[in-house]
Design a protein around this motif. Structure first.
Motif, PDB file in Angstrom:
ATOM      1  N   SER A 172       0.802  -1.226   0.000  1.00  0.00           N
ATOM      2  CA  SER A 172       0.000   0.000   0.000  1.00  0.00           C
ATOM      3  C   SER A 172       0.838   1.280   0.000  1.00  0.00           C
ATOM      4  O   SER A 172       0.417   2.287  -0.550  1.00  0.00           O
ATOM      5  N   ILE A 173       1.989   1.247   0.592  1.00  0.00           N
ATOM      6  CA  ILE A 173       2.736   2.489   0.758  1.00  0.00           C
ATOM      7  C   ILE A 173       3.814   2.615  -0.312  1.00  0.00           C
ATOM      8  O   ILE A 173       4.611   1.700  -0.494  1.00  0.00           O
ATOM      9  N   PRO A 174       3.865   3.718  -1.019  1.00  0.00           N
ATOM     10  CA  PRO A 174       4.909   3.884  -2.037  1.00  0.00           C
ATOM     11  C   PRO A 174       6.290   3.838  -1.380  1.00  0.00           C
ATOM     12  O   PRO A 174       6.448   4.297  -0.249  1.00  0.00           O
ATOM     13  N   LEU A 175       7.239   3.294  -2.043  1.00  0.00           N
ATOM     14  CA  LEU A 175       8.633   3.240  -1.599  1.00  0.00           C
ATOM     15  C   LEU A 175       8.903   2.253  -0.458  1.00  0.00           C
ATOM     16  O   LEU A 175      10.033   1.873  -0.208  1.00  0.00           O
ATOM     17  N   TYR A 176       7.822   1.829   0.233  1.00  0.00           N
ATOM     18  CA  TYR A 176       8.043   0.924   1.363  1.00  0.00           C
ATOM     19  C   TYR A 176       8.737  -0.349   0.900  1.00  0.00           C
ATOM     20  O   TYR A 176       9.735  -0.788   1.470  1.00  0.00           O
ATOM     21  N   ASP A 177       8.163  -0.868  -0.195  1.00  0.00           N
ATOM     22  CA  ASP A 177       8.684  -2.119  -0.742  1.00  0.00           C
ATOM     23  C   ASP A 177      10.138  -1.954  -1.199  1.00  0.00           C
ATOM     24  O   ASP A 177      11.002  -2.779  -0.920  1.00  0.00           O
ATOM     25  N   ALA A 178      10.418  -0.812  -1.826  1.00  0.00           N
ATOM     26  CA  ALA A 178      11.796  -0.537  -2.249  1.00  0.00           C
ATOM     27  C   ALA A 178      12.712  -0.467  -1.039  1.00  0.00           C
ATOM     28  O   ALA A 178      13.828  -0.985  -1.056  1.00  0.00           O
ATOM     29  N   ALA A 179      12.231   0.137   0.034  1.00  0.00           N
ATOM     30  CA  ALA A 179      13.063   0.272   1.231  1.00  0.00           C
ATOM     31  C   ALA A 179      13.376  -1.094   1.832  1.00  0.00           C
ATOM     32  O   ALA A 179      14.500  -1.364   2.250  1.00  0.00           O
ATOM     33  N   LEU A 180      12.360  -1.971   1.855  1.00  0.00           N
ATOM     34  CA  LEU A 180      12.578  -3.302   2.428  1.00  0.00           C
ATOM     35  C   LEU A 180      13.556  -4.104   1.582  1.00  0.00           C
ATOM     36  O   LEU A 180      14.449  -4.780   2.100  1.00  0.00           O
ATOM     37  N   LEU A 181      13.398  -4.018   0.249  1.00  0.00           N
ATOM     38  CA  LEU A 181      14.317  -4.767  -0.592  1.00  0.00           C
ATOM     39  C   LEU A 181      15.706  -4.139  -0.551  1.00  0.00           C
ATOM     40  O   LEU A 181      16.713  -4.832  -0.713  1.00  0.00           O
ATOM     41  N   GLY A 182      15.751  -2.830  -0.296  1.00  0.00           N
ATOM     42  CA  GLY A 182      17.038  -2.195  -0.071  1.00  0.00           C
ATOM     43  C   GLY A 182      17.713  -2.796   1.154  1.00  0.00           C
ATOM     44  O   GLY A 182      18.921  -3.062   1.158  1.00  0.00           O
ATOM     45  N   ALA A 183      16.919  -3.046   2.201  1.00  0.00           N
ATOM     46  CA  ALA A 183      17.469  -3.677   3.408  1.00  0.00           C
ATOM     47  C   ALA A 183      18.004  -5.062   3.078  1.00  0.00           C
ATOM     48  O   ALA A 183      19.092  -5.452   3.527  1.00  0.00           O
ATOM     49  N   ALA A 184      17.240  -5.809   2.258  1.00  0.00           N
ATOM     50  CA  ALA A 184      17.691  -7.148   1.869  1.00  0.00           C
ATOM     51  C   ALA A 184      18.992  -7.055   1.077  1.00  0.00           C
ATOM     52  O   ALA A 184      19.913  -7.860   1.269  1.00  0.00           O
ATOM     53  N   LEU A 185      19.070  -6.033   0.216  1.00  0.00           N
ATOM     54  CA  LEU A 185      20.275  -5.852  -0.586  1.00  0.00           C
ATOM     55  C   LEU A 185      21.480  -5.570   0.311  1.00  0.00           C
ATOM     56  O   LEU A 185      22.562  -6.132   0.133  1.00  0.00           O
ATOM     57  N   LEU A 186      21.249  -4.703   1.297  1.00  0.00           N
ATOM     58  CA  LEU A 186      22.308  -4.366   2.247  1.00  0.00           C
ATOM     59  C   LEU A 186      22.821  -5.634   2.941  1.00  0.00           C
ATOM     60  O   LEU A 186      24.025  -5.893   3.040  1.00  0.00           O
ATOM     61  N   LEU A 187      21.869  -6.436   3.392  1.00  0.00           N
ATOM     62  CA  LEU A 187      22.190  -7.702   4.056  1.00  0.00           C
ATOM     63  C   LEU A 187      23.019  -8.586   3.131  1.00  0.00           C
ATOM     64  O   LEU A 187      24.048  -9.147   3.528  1.00  0.00           O
ATOM     65  N   LEU A 188      22.546  -8.678   1.887  1.00  0.00           N
ATOM     66  CA  LEU A 188      23.216  -9.535   0.904  1.00  0.00           C
ATOM     67  C   LEU A 188      24.652  -9.076   0.685  1.00  0.00           C
ATOM     68  O   LEU A 188      25.583  -9.884   0.695  1.00  0.00           O
ATOM     69  N   VAL A 189      24.824  -7.761   0.502  1.00  0.00           N
ATOM     70  CA  VAL A 189      26.155  -7.246   0.198  1.00  0.00           C
ATOM     71  C   VAL A 189      27.124  -7.539   1.348  1.00  0.00           C
ATOM     72  O   VAL A 189      28.226  -8.046   1.137  1.00  0.00           O
ATOM     73  N   VAL A 190      26.678  -7.256   2.586  1.00  0.00           N
ATOM     74  CA  VAL A 190      27.564  -7.478   3.728  1.00  0.00           C
ATOM     75  C   VAL A 190      27.936  -8.958   3.858  1.00  0.00           C
ATOM     76  O   VAL A 190      29.107  -9.335   3.940  1.00  0.00           O
ATOM     77  N   VAL A 191      26.905  -9.810   3.816  1.00  0.00           N
ATOM     78  CA  VAL A 191      27.160 -11.243   3.987  1.00  0.00           C
ATOM     79  C   VAL A 191      28.049 -11.767   2.871  1.00  0.00           C
ATOM     80  O   VAL A 191      28.979 -12.551   3.092  1.00  0.00           O
ATOM     81  N   LEU A 192      27.782 -11.289   1.644  1.00  0.00           N
ATOM     82  CA  LEU A 192      28.549 -11.734   0.483  1.00  0.00           C
ATOM     83  C   LEU A 192      30.019 -11.358   0.629  1.00  0.00           C
ATOM     84  O   LEU A 192      30.909 -12.178   0.389  1.00  0.00           O
ATOM     85  N   LEU A 193      30.260 -10.129   1.046  1.00  0.00           N
ATOM     86  CA  LEU A 193      31.649  -9.682   1.206  1.00  0.00           C
ATOM     87  C   LEU A 193      32.381 -10.546   2.220  1.00  0.00           C
ATOM     88  O   LEU A 193      33.483 -11.039   1.966  1.00  0.00           O
ATOM     89  N   PHE A 194      31.737 -10.752   3.367  1.00  0.00           N
ATOM     90  CA  PHE A 194      32.382 -11.540   4.419  1.00  0.00           C
ATOM     91  C   PHE A 194      32.621 -12.966   3.952  1.00  0.00           C
ATOM     92  O   PHE A 194      33.696 -13.520   4.107  1.00  0.00           O
TER      93      PHE A 194
END
Lengths: 253, 310, 283
Positions: B273-295
């Motif tokens: 329902s909320i604009p950008l909310y979904d983008a923000a959540l997937l941004g969080a997932a991306l952040l998680l992915l990048v950190v874990v991937l690097l390590f």
């Protein structure tokens, strides 16, 4: 040479699991000079050597019976401190294993552990033993670089310096030239020849010519049994035992 | 015969091509995941500076304010506590198993630890709720807790027990098997000759371990710790069930936290329902992915190098 | 000096023993707790019935929907992952050899292994949105298959690696192609290892909650279609624990016990199998 044997092995038997590697071996190693232990592969040469600084018992299922006397005291007696025995008896392994630290720290590893190294004489100690192992000139400018950066031949001489730094009375050499090129091997042989005046050297080798070049005494093992032991001249030129003769001639083994 | 040979050759060629293609495709899965998440997170990444996203403390989707900072801190605090607990215990256990354990003890303990690596995270979560949370709550309300409370990082403003500490304890136990098995393997792989060289100089067992074995195994042990860290970093269920999920920057072990993973898991249903909310959540997932991937990548490269060069 | 050295060693040995006790103790504690809290509320009805009306308020019913759902999810995902990973493993051992490509593929698998399951969930959900798929059995299978893929590939890779290279060389020497060698020698020799890998992956898939949270959804019915939502055990545990009713929370413990038993059984069987069958393999 020495009047009393430096190391005396009495009735030593060793089993790995169910397999007997040494069968009731009794032999005396005279003080000073080089005693070569010869025999075909798998005859218990290395086992005999490793029994003398109690490295045998570190490798899993081993059963040992018999006695090994160092200056008359049994090193397998219950109250003996293993680390002290190993301090008095040095080892030069068949492959160089430089410890994961600098050249400098490698030489000082033993002295530091035993608290023999004072800060003001550390440099002198390092130089003395590197010189003794004929390595000083090659590494004097890079003492702090990691030891594994050296060539194999240099590494083996470093291992020798490291062993000498704890001032052992006996040096056990387990085919010390096996991993080396002929020139490096030559240098190790020269070093051993020089060292035999100060210490007892026991050299396990399967290279007969090396034994002929270096040995003052010879011990011949065959399938875990002692066949013959005596001064090098006698064993090589005039062996008492038929099997020794056959082995020396190249007929068996 | 000729035709049969030609046919066999053709099958072989076809199989070669298809397996190669499939291998390439699956290998690129990680990249694909990254790209897909990036594409979906794009709206929020382009409309806001990265600094604001990462460092802003306000998370109010209804007002279009998306600051990851509390969640990043939540994840870091919980993971950090877990590692502080797990690393010493795991390394000591790994050294024991690799160097001291008699064969019989090893034969019993090793399979137990391996099997426990498969326990689902939900189970750790339940256990956390049943035992760890009440335990933390008891500490918080006890005499010890009150005296601890004067120290920094130990203030007790949250008596529920659902806290960073509870999450840390649960996560620590979860990563035990991961760190222990890799570290044990690495320590065991130190050449015997190296140990013997040290023993032959009169060093005791412990001195050999301290000066030679651990030093030689250091890169691998570090890799083991990093693998454990990234496992803890990406864990969702177990943490979410015990940390309290309050979007704040935790100031104390007894504060509740809200890790990134829990944010995604809890909010994903309502995002449409909320604009950008979904983008923000997937941004969080991306952040998680990048950190874990690097390590993970760095740890794996270290381990690969060890395997290759011994 | 010598005293101090010995004292230090004793201290550290003590700490090691303590650590081992903590590690084993905590793991035992978890299993013990699950048994202690789960067993009392475990009943036949729980295992054989789907939730009835008012189940989440403490009324009649069971978690059969979640048990069957989880088996379908993990089964489908394992099958899909197997289909994808078998060619990859064969590629690694016959076509790639020791090349750079093989290293890269292995590295990629290691990296995939470490990706958190919530990220797989988010990824799969995004893909599902694009192709117009709602939370469903199929969606859950896709997410779980991604998660299981690297597990199976690594397991197979290790199983293949145990096969002596002389064996495949013997096959090549008889004029067999690489494909024939792969299917007739490698697969047969490594059956035990492959089975172990599959079982371990299945166990991992059945226990994972974060990736099926929004891809598979939840329902009180038994799974009937690939395109409908499906229940799963981990989520059954999670949701029931989240209710405020103690009776329902009790059932969460029971569901957790069921899940633990399934996963541990799989893991033990897999290990036993690999050791057992290894005896018959040429080394």
């Amino acid at each position: 040479m020495g009047d009393r044997p430096h190391i005396e092995v009495q009735g030593l038997s060793v089993w790995y699991g169910g397999q007997q590697a040494l069968k009731d071996v009794s032999v005396a190693f005279p003080a000073h000079g080089i005693t070569a232990v010869i025999g075909p592969s798998g005859c218990g040469k290395t086992t005999l050597l490793r029994s003398m600084n109690r490295l045998l018992e570190t490798s899993g299922e081993v059963r040992i019976s018999g006695r090994v006397l160092l200056d008359g005291t049994d090193i397998y007696a219950p109250k003996v401190d293993v680390t002290e025995i190993r301090t008095r008896i040095g080892l030069l392994a068949s492959k160089p294993f430089p410890l994961p630290m600098s050249i400098y720290d490698n030489v000082l590893y033993g002295p530091r552990i035993h608290g023999l190294c004072r800060r003001d004489n550390a440099d002198a100690t390092v130089e003395r033993y590197l010189r003794a192992a004929d390595l000083w000139e090659e590494v004097r400018d890079r003492l702090q670089s990691p030891a594994h950066a050296l060539s194999t031949g240099q590494q083996q001489r470093l291992c020798l310096a490291r062993a000498l730094a704890v001032e052992p009375e006996v040096l056990l050499c387990d085919e010390p030239t096996a991993a080396l090129d002929p020139i490096s091997a030559q240098r190790i042989e020269d070093l051993l020849r020089g060292l035999k005046r100060h210490m007892t050297i026991i050299l396990v080798t399967h290279i007969l010519r090396q034994a002929r070049r270096l040995a003052d005494f010879v011990v011949f093992l065959w399938l875990g049994e002692l066949v013959e032991a005596g001064p090098a001249e006698q064993v090589f030129n005039n062996p008492c035992n038929e099997r020794t003769r056959a082995y020396l001639m190249g007929d068996i083994g | 015969m000729e035709r049969r040979l030609a046919f066999r050759r053709l099958t072989d060629r076809l199989a070669g091509c298809s397996t190669t293609a499939l291998s390439a495709a699956t290998s690129l899965l990680a990249v694909a995941i990254g790209l897909v998440l990036l594409a979906r997170a794009w709206p929020i990444l382009t409309t806001r500076p990265l600094g604001e996203l990462l460092l802003s403390t306000t998370w109010k989707p209804l007002q279009n304010a998306f600051g990851y900072y509390p969640f990043i801190m939540g994840t870091l605090c919980v993971t950090g506590v877990a590692m502080v607990i797990a690393v010493p215990i795991c390394l000591l256990t790994a050294v024991y198993l690799a160097e001291y354990a008699p064969r019989r003890v090893y034969a019993v303990v090793k399979p137990l630890i391996d099997v426990s690596a498969g326990i689902p995270s939900v189970i750790f979560g339940i256990w956390g709720v049943i035992m760890v949370v009440p335990f933390v709550q008891r500490i918080a309300s006890s005499e010890i807790g009150r005296s601890l409370s004067r120290l920094p990082f130990f203030q007790i403003d949250n008596p529920t027990g659902y806290s960073v500490l509870a999450g840390g304890i649960v996560l620590a136990i979860m990563v035990f098997p991961v760190i222990i098995s890799v570290a044990e393997e690495v320590i065991r792989a130190v050449p015997v000759g190296l140990r013997e060289a040290s023993w032959a100089l009169g060093a005791s067992r412990w001195e050999t371990i301290k000066y030679v074995v651990l030093r030689h195994a250091a890169p691998g042990v570090l890799a083991a710790v990093i693998l454990g860290f990234s496992r803890a970093f990406g864990e969702t269920m177990a943490v979410m069930m015990v940390v309290g999920n309050v979007p704040q920057v935790p100031r104390s072990l007894f504060d509740a936290a809200y890790p990134l993973t829990a944010l995604i898991a809890n909010s994903y249903g309502e995002m449409m329902s909320i604009p950008l909310y979904d983008a923000a959540l997937l941004g969080a997932a991306l952040l998680l992915l990048v950190v874990v991937l690097l390590f993970n990548l760095s740890a794996r490269l270290v381990l690969m190098r060890i395997a290759r060069y011994g | 000096m010598k005293r101090l050295r010995r004292l230090e060693e004793y201290l550290f040995r003590f700490l090691m023993g303590l650590s081992l006790v903590i590690v084993l103790g905590s793991l035992m504690l978890i299993l013990g707790t699950m048994l202690w809290r789960g067993l009392p509320s475990l009943s036949l009805a729980m295992l054989t019935q789907v939730p009835k009306g008012g189940y989440y308020l403490g009324e009649e019913g069971g978690i059969l929907n979640a048990i069957v759902g989880s088996l379908c999810l993990a089964g489908g995902a394992t099958l899909l992952a197997l289909l994808l990973s078998l060619p990859v493993a064969i590629y690694l051992h016959t076509y790639a050899g020791c090349s750079r490509a093989a290293h890269l593929v292995r590295l990629a698998m290691d990296v995939l292994w470490g990706i958190p399951s919530i990220v797989y969930g988010a990824f799969a959900f995004t893909i599902m949105l694009w192709i117009g798929l709602r939370a469903s059995l199929l969606g859950g299978i896709i997410a779980l298959a991604c998660l299981e893929l690297p597990i199976i590939v690594r397991g197979m890779d290790e199983a293949f690696r145990l096969i002596p290279s002389a064996l495949s060389e013997a096959s090549y020497a008889l004029g067999a192609t690489r494909f024939e060698t792969a299917t007739r020698i490698l697969l047969r020799q490594a059956t035990a290892g492959l089975l172990t890998a599959v079982l371990l992956a299945f166990g991992r898939g059945i226990g994972d909650a974060a990736s099926v949270l929004f891809t598979a959804g939840y329902t009180d019915r038994l799974p009937d279609s690939l395109l409908r939502p499906v229940a799963s055990l981990p989520l059954a545990v999670f949701f029931q624990l989240g209710t405020p009713f103690p009776a329902v929370q009790q059932r969460a413990y029971a569901a957790g016990l069921v899940l633990t038993v399934i996963v541990l059984t799989l893991s033990v069987v897999a290990r036993w199998l690999s050791r057992r069958l290894m005896h018959h393999v040429v080394r």
